[in-house]
Design an enzyme around this catalytic site. Structure first.
Site, PDB file in Angstrom:
ATOM      1  N   ALA A  29      22.268  -2.468 -66.526  1.00 11.65           N
ATOM      2  CA  ALA A  29      21.901  -3.030 -65.224  1.00 11.65           C
ATOM      3  C   ALA A  29      21.450  -1.929 -64.270  1.00 11.65           C
ATOM      4  CB  ALA A  29      23.072  -3.808 -64.635  1.00 11.65           C
ATOM      5  N   LYS A  48      30.081   7.467 -62.948  1.00 14.66           N
ATOM      6  CA  LYS A  48      31.300   8.284 -62.975  1.00 14.66           C
ATOM      7  C   LYS A  48      31.490   9.027 -64.295  1.00 14.66           C
ATOM      8  CE  LYS A  48      34.744   4.628 -63.892  1.00 14.66           C
ATOM      9  NZ  LYS A  48      35.994   4.030 -63.430  1.00 14.66           N
ATOM     10  N   ALA A  59      27.658  -2.003 -76.995  1.00 14.27           N
ATOM     11  CA  ALA A  59      27.236  -3.353 -77.408  1.00 14.27           C
ATOM     12  C   ALA A  59      26.744  -3.339 -78.845  1.00 14.27           C
ATOM     13  CB  ALA A  59      26.148  -3.869 -76.475  1.00 14.27           C
ATOM     14  N   GLN A  60      27.086  -4.398 -79.566  1.00 13.02           N
ATOM     15  CA  GLN A  60      26.773  -4.416 -80.997  1.00 13.02           C
ATOM     16  C   GLN A  60      25.740  -5.484 -81.337  1.00 13.02           C
ATOM     17  OE1 GLN A  60      30.473  -5.045 -83.044  1.00 13.02           O
ATOM     18  NE2 GLN A  60      31.278  -3.023 -82.560  1.00 13.02           N
ATOM     19  N   GLY A  61      26.113  -6.752 -81.058  1.00 15.86           N
ATOM     20  CA  GLY A  61      25.352  -7.893 -81.590  1.00 15.86           C
ATOM     21  C   GLY A  61      23.893  -7.890 -81.205  1.00 15.86           C
ATOM     22  N   GLU A 126      24.336 -16.124 -83.603  1.00 15.18           N
ATOM     23  CA  GLU A 126      25.704 -15.895 -83.120  1.00 15.18           C
ATOM     24  C   GLU A 126      26.324 -17.204 -82.664  1.00 15.18           C
ATOM     25  OE1 GLU A 126      26.175 -12.586 -80.483  1.00 15.18           O
ATOM     26  OE2 GLU A 126      25.223 -11.209 -81.858  1.00 15.18           O
ATOM     27  N   ASP A 222      36.114  -0.911 -60.557  1.00 10.92           N
ATOM     28  CA  ASP A 222      35.970  -0.262 -59.240  1.00 10.92           C
ATOM     29  C   ASP A 222      34.980  -1.023 -58.355  1.00 10.92           C
ATOM     30  OD1 ASP A 222      37.506   1.728 -60.437  1.00 10.92           O
ATOM     31  OD2 ASP A 222      35.781   2.997 -60.887  1.00 10.92           O
ATOM     32  N   HIS A 243      37.596 -11.711 -76.643  1.00 12.42           N
ATOM     33  CA  HIS A 243      36.767 -11.843 -77.841  1.00 12.42           C
ATOM     34  C   HIS A 243      37.685 -12.193 -79.001  1.00 12.42           C
ATOM     35  CE1 HIS A 243      33.958 -11.010 -81.051  1.00 12.42           C
ATOM     36  NE2 HIS A 243      32.997 -10.892 -80.159  1.00 12.42           N
ATOM     37  N   ARG A 290      33.191 -18.958 -78.241  1.00 10.60           N
ATOM     38  CA  ARG A 290      34.294 -18.000 -78.346  1.00 10.60           C
ATOM     39  C   ARG A 290      35.632 -18.580 -77.913  1.00 10.60           C
ATOM     40  NH1 ARG A 290      31.262 -12.436 -76.390  1.00 10.60           N
ATOM     41  NH2 ARG A 290      30.129 -12.237 -78.334  1.00 10.60           N
ATOM     42  N   HIS A 351      37.627  -8.644 -73.355  1.00 12.06           N
ATOM     43  CA  HIS A 351      36.285  -8.195 -73.728  1.00 12.06           C
ATOM     44  C   HIS A 351      35.284  -8.212 -72.577  1.00 12.06           C
ATOM     45  CE1 HIS A 351      32.919  -7.503 -76.371  1.00 12.06           C
ATOM     46  NE2 HIS A 351      32.352  -8.655 -76.071  1.00 12.06           N
ATOM     47  N   ARG A 386      31.085 -17.202 -71.359  1.00  9.39           N
ATOM     48  CA  ARG A 386      29.788 -16.571 -71.624  1.00  9.39           C
ATOM     49  C   ARG A 386      29.333 -16.827 -73.056  1.00  9.39           C
ATOM     50  NH1 ARG A 386      28.300 -10.926 -73.605  1.00  9.39           N
ATOM     51  NH2 ARG A 386      30.436 -10.965 -74.344  1.00  9.39           N
ATOM     52  N   LEU A 392      23.762  -8.632 -71.811  1.00  8.86           N
ATOM     53  CA  LEU A 392      22.738  -7.577 -71.692  1.00  8.86           C
ATOM     54  C   LEU A 392      21.491  -8.188 -71.055  1.00  8.86           C
ATOM     55  CD1 LEU A 392      23.179  -5.800 -75.160  1.00  8.86           C
ATOM     56  CD2 LEU A 392      23.876  -4.921 -72.939  1.00  8.86           C
TER      57      LEU A 392
HETATM   58  C1  LIG Z   1      32.250  -3.632 -77.779  1.00 11.97           C
HETATM   59  C2  LIG Z   1      31.330  -4.475 -76.952  1.00 11.97           C
HETATM   60  C3  LIG Z   1      30.258  -5.109 -77.549  1.00 11.97           C
HETATM   61  C4  LIG Z   1      29.386  -5.897 -76.789  1.00 11.97           C
HETATM   62  N1  LIG Z   1      28.312  -6.462 -77.399  1.00 11.97           N
HETATM   63  C5  LIG Z   1      27.423  -7.150 -76.648  1.00 11.97           C
HETATM   64  C6  LIG Z   1      26.236  -7.669 -77.227  1.00 11.97           C
HETATM   65  O1  LIG Z   1      25.980  -7.490 -78.411  1.00 11.97           O
HETATM   66  N2  LIG Z   1      25.380  -8.358 -76.424  1.00 11.97           N
HETATM   67  C7  LIG Z   1      25.618  -8.571 -75.089  1.00 11.97           C
HETATM   68  O2  LIG Z   1      24.794  -9.196 -74.419  1.00 11.97           O
HETATM   69  N3  LIG Z   1      26.738  -8.058 -74.517  1.00 11.97           N
HETATM   70  C8  LIG Z   1      27.624  -7.355 -75.251  1.00 11.97           C
HETATM   71  N4  LIG Z   1      28.741  -6.844 -74.654  1.00 11.97           N
HETATM   72  C9  LIG Z   1      28.864  -6.936 -73.194  1.00 11.97           C
HETATM   73  C10 LIG Z   1      27.843  -5.982 -72.555  1.00 11.97           C
HETATM   74  O3  LIG Z   1      27.797  -4.806 -73.312  1.00 11.97           O
HETATM   75  C11 LIG Z   1      28.187  -5.634 -71.109  1.00 11.97           C
HETATM   76  O4  LIG Z   1      28.464  -6.801 -70.384  1.00 11.97           O
HETATM   77  C12 LIG Z   1      27.023  -4.909 -70.453  1.00 11.97           C
HETATM   78  O5  LIG Z   1      26.655  -3.787 -71.214  1.00 11.97           O
HETATM   79  C13 LIG Z   1      27.398  -4.480 -69.045  1.00 11.97           C
HETATM   80  O6  LIG Z   1      26.366  -3.652 -68.564  1.00 11.97           O
HETATM   81  P1  LIG Z   1      26.459  -3.082 -67.101  1.00 11.97           P
HETATM   82  O7  LIG Z   1      25.239  -2.260 -66.883  1.00 11.97           O
HETATM   83  O8  LIG Z   1      26.750  -4.167 -66.152  1.00 11.97           O
HETATM   84  O9  LIG Z   1      27.776  -2.166 -67.115  1.00 11.97           O
HETATM   85  P2  LIG Z   1      28.158  -0.892 -68.008  1.00 11.97           P
HETATM   86  O10 LIG Z   1      27.295  -0.723 -69.174  1.00 11.97           O
HETATM   87  O11 LIG Z   1      29.624  -0.974 -68.231  1.00 11.97           O
HETATM   88  O12 LIG Z   1      27.898   0.310 -67.023  1.00 11.97           O
HETATM   89  C14 LIG Z   1      28.723   0.486 -65.884  1.00 11.97           C
HETATM   90  C15 LIG Z   1      28.382   1.822 -65.265  1.00 11.97           C
HETATM   91  O13 LIG Z   1      29.048   1.936 -64.002  1.00 11.97           O
HETATM   92  C16 LIG Z   1      29.681   3.193 -63.928  1.00 11.97           C
HETATM   93  N5  LIG Z   1      30.820   3.101 -62.998  1.00 11.97           N
HETATM   94  C17 LIG Z   1      31.879   2.255 -63.042  1.00 11.97           C
HETATM   95  N6  LIG Z   1      32.700   2.498 -61.996  1.00 11.97           N
HETATM   96  C18 LIG Z   1      32.143   3.518 -61.290  1.00 11.97           C
HETATM   97  C19 LIG Z   1      32.516   4.235 -60.131  1.00 11.97           C
HETATM   98  N7  LIG Z   1      33.643   3.993 -59.444  1.00 11.97           N
HETATM   99  N8  LIG Z   1      31.711   5.232 -59.705  1.00 11.97           N
HETATM  100  C20 LIG Z   1      30.555   5.530 -60.373  1.00 11.97           C
HETATM  101  N9  LIG Z   1      30.155   4.906 -61.480  1.00 11.97           N
HETATM  102  C21 LIG Z   1      30.950   3.897 -61.928  1.00 11.97           C
HETATM  103  C22 LIG Z   1      30.073   3.515 -65.360  1.00 11.97           C
HETATM  104  O14 LIG Z   1      30.317   4.896 -65.502  1.00 11.97           O
HETATM  105  C23 LIG Z   1      28.825   3.026 -66.071  1.00 11.97           C
HETATM  106  O15 LIG Z   1      27.813   4.004 -66.003  1.00 11.97           O
HETATM  107  C24 LIG Z   1      29.614  -6.059 -75.400  1.00 11.97           C
HETATM  108  C25 LIG Z   1      30.715  -5.446 -74.803  1.00 11.97           C
HETATM  109  C26 LIG Z   1      31.562  -4.656 -75.556  1.00 11.97           C
HETATM  110  C27 LIG Z   1      32.725  -4.006 -74.900  1.00 11.97           C
END
Ligand SMILES: Cc1cc2nc3c(=O)[nH]c(=O)nc-3n(C[C@H](O)[C@H](O)[C@H](O)COP(=O)(O)OP(=O)(O)OC[C@H]3O[C@@H](n4cnc5c(N)ncnc54)[C@H](O)[C@@H]3O)c2cc1C
Length: 550
Positions: A29, A48, A59-61, A126, A222, A243, A290, A351, A386, A392
């Site tokens: 994001a 951070k 992320a895997q799937g 899936e 946070d 999950h 799920r 999860h 979800r 993603l």
């Molecule tokens: C094992 C696993 C497998 C998954 N597989 C899938 C999949 O196949 N398909 C799918 O759609 N979703 C999947 N998901 C869910 C998906 O990966 C996440 O919902 C998505 O990646 C979240 O993206 P994001 O950019 O919102 O947050 P993140 O990728 O978590 O990034 C958050 C960022 O914020 C930063 N941050 C947090 N707090 C602070 C702070 N206080 N100060 C500064 N920086 C901070 C972190 O360091 C990081 O850089 C999976 C999740 C997991 C755990």
């Protein structure tokens, strides 16, 4: 814990940076928003940790989007709304499914490693998707492929100013709008006021509230906690997705996810007696949504008095398993297991955070100047449950929409906030003895798993709230560092999860109340939204003269 600023600033010299657009978070994001915004604006991105230390990286799937010939946005819409158990915001879902295919095609230009056969993109199946629609990269290494490509594009091909190891403590608000964030360098402890016309919150989820989670260590909620302190509305915190298939063995810091795509390829769930049981709970068996699979598993585990059930892929082609699931194969091998040979012990694991900071379909929160995208947000696309691989996609789609809305918001600003000088209010965290941050976190996660985990009831949730309040008031502040800030944020989240779960007297989607086992549309087809009362919000004041915008 009622004060909006938890930072304690006592005479330290604050550094100052100014941006047009400040992005917080370096997952899908944050990186998507930053790369896109930097085509026009001066953008700073704070994270951070490093770019390989995100939930996105794990992320895997893959990513769901209606790209196949037998698919359509309408079918994707129906599956998403069906999984969401009556609480999806249908406008937001339409945006997701209609704009998704275009965003995924754009991502494929940045990340060329999506899996193809004879030049055709491969679509995986899936749970609760009616057709195969999940694109993946490197087999089950989608997250690392996508993260690495986006981070590279931000570092090399964009003008985004990137700050890794920069912990964001608080959002800054002035006259009811967000004007940036206060951060602390994890390298030297330097505090910095990051002043910006627009702040985009992309800090991901909060799996660490439960300790046993598939999420990385950075997922401490946070962003949700700081947005709440800054006056933003948050909602849906009772909807924590467990999950079904976390690897159930001791000694893992982050629980290995045994991806749903394995069941998509034909793997079975078996109880300890060796029986396939999901057919008894849903005609879609292992490919039910799920929450349905989790309910079936928990019922079997209770009946058999066991801590896990088994995933059986031993009847599948070993070559396919190795090729398609290299991450899971390597992960289970660390525990002496092989997908093609062994029954893999699995149990539900925390999860994904469905709830978060409320946004509209442009990513706008209830605080002007503050946008949110990705797992930190509650756009309404996931409802109460979800659909796999929609998250993603949510980050991709809504980050791009946020950037499309920046012109409008920045054009509406009456003054150039980047020039203002601020005085920070004093935080309320006086040094005091008590429970240290590590002990508080350990007590928090035990309480959350036991009292506010997969199955909930009134007595447990009430007990959780009492315990979390006690921990919050007993938390020691010998000094304020990341451990203390994270512990405060986690306690805020835990308390709000328990409160919301107590209020929702029904079972819906991922929220399962043993004392209210039925879904209750008459009373509960609505969201629980929380907002810090205005009397408890505190803002920056300006020092010196305010200047009109130029
Ligand atoms: C094992 C696993 C497998 C998954 N597989 C899938 C999949 O196949 N398909 C799918 O759609 N979703 C999947 N998901 C869910 C998906 O990966 C996440 O919902 C998505 O990646 C979240 O993206 P994001 O950019 O919102 O947050 P993140 O990728 O978590 O990034 C958050 C960022 O914020 C930063 N941050 C947090 N707090 C602070 C702070 N206080 N100060 C500064 N920086 C901070 C972190 O360091 C990081 O850089 C999976 C999740 C997991 C755990």
């Amino acid at each position: 814990m009622s004060r909006p600023y938890i930072a304690r600033v006592e005479g330290e010299k604050l550094h100052r940076r100014t941006f047009d657009v400040l992005v917080l978070g370096g997952g899908i994001a944050g990186l998507t928003a930053a790369i896109s915004a930097a085509r026009r604006w001066r953008v700073g991105l704070l994270t951070k940790a490093g770019f390989d230390d995100t939930t996105t990286f794990l992320a895997q799937g893959g990513i769901a989007a209606a790209l196949g010939e037998s698919d359509s946005p309408e079918l994707h819409f129906e599956d998403t709304v069906q999984a969401g158990a009556g609480l999806c915001d249908e406008n937001a879902v339409r945006v997701l499914v209609n704009e998704g295919p275009g965003r995924v095609r754009e991502l494929m230009e940045i990340c060329p490693h999506f899996d193809r056969v004879d030049g055709e993109i491969v679509l995986g199946r899936e749970g609760a998707h009616s057709v195969a629609r999940v694109v993946h990269a490197g087999g089950d290494a989608t997250g690392s492929e996508v993260s690495s490509a986006l981070a590279e594009a931000a570092k090399v091909g964009s003008r985004v100013q990137l700050y890794e190891n920069e912990f964001v403590i608080d959002l800054l608000t002035l006259d009811g709008r967000c004007v940036g964030a206060l951060s602390m360098s994890l390298d030297d402890g330097q505090l910095t006021l990051n002043v910006a016309m627009v702040t985009i919150l992309a800090t991901g989820g909060a799996g660490q509230v439960y300790g046993r989670t598939t999420n990385p260590a950075v997922a401490t909620g946070d962003g949700i906690a700081m947005a709440y302190r800054a006056g933003a509305a948050i909602r849906g915190l009772e909807f924590v997705q467990f999950h079904p298939t976390g690897l159930a063995v001791e000694g893992q810091e982050t629980v290995l996810l045994v991806t749903e795509a394995l069941r998509g390829e034909g793997a079975y769930l078996r109880n300890k007696a060796g029986e396939r049981f999901m057919e008894r709970y849903d005609p879609r068996a292992e490919l039910a949504a799920r929450d349905v699979v989790v309910r079936g598993m928990v019922a079997e585990m209770r009946r058999e008095k066991s801590e896990s059930v088994c995933l059986d892929a031993t009847h599948l082609d070993p070559g396919m398993l190795a090729r398609r699931f290299p991450t899971v194969s390597a992960g289970v091998a660390l525990h002496g297991l092989a997908l093609a040979r062994d029954l893999i012990p699995v149990a539900p694991v925390c999860h994904y955070f469905i709830g978060g900071v409320v946004t509209d379909v442009w990513g706008r929160t209830s605080v002007p100047g503050l946008y949110a995208s990705g797992e930190v947000s509650s756009t309404g696309v996931h409802g109460a449950n979800r659909l796999a691989s929609n998250s993603l996609l949510e980050g991709l789609v809504f980050s791009e929409r946020v950037v499309r809305d920046l012109d409008r918001y920045i054009g509406s600003l009456g003054e150039d906030v980047r020039r203002l000088r601020f005085a920070l209010p004093q935080g309320d965290a006086e040094p005091r003895d008590g429970v240290d941050a590590a002990a508080a976190r350990s007590a928090l996660t035990t309480t959350m798993l036991r009292r506010a985990g997969v199955l909930r009831d009134e007595a447990g949730l009430r007990a959780a709230i009492v315990e979390l309040r006690r921990l919050t008031s007993d938390l020691a502040f010998p000094r304020m560092g990341v451990a203390e800030y994270e512990a405060l944020n986690l306690l805020t989240l835990g308390t709000q999860i328990a409160k919301s779960a107590l209020l929702r007297e029904e079972s819906r989607g991922v929220h399962l109340r043993e004392d209210f086992p039925e879904r209750d549309d008459a009373n509960w087809r609505r969201h629980i939204t929380l907002r810090l009362p205005a009397t408890q919000r505190e803002e920056l004041s300006t020092t010196g003269r305010r200047e009109a915008s130029t």
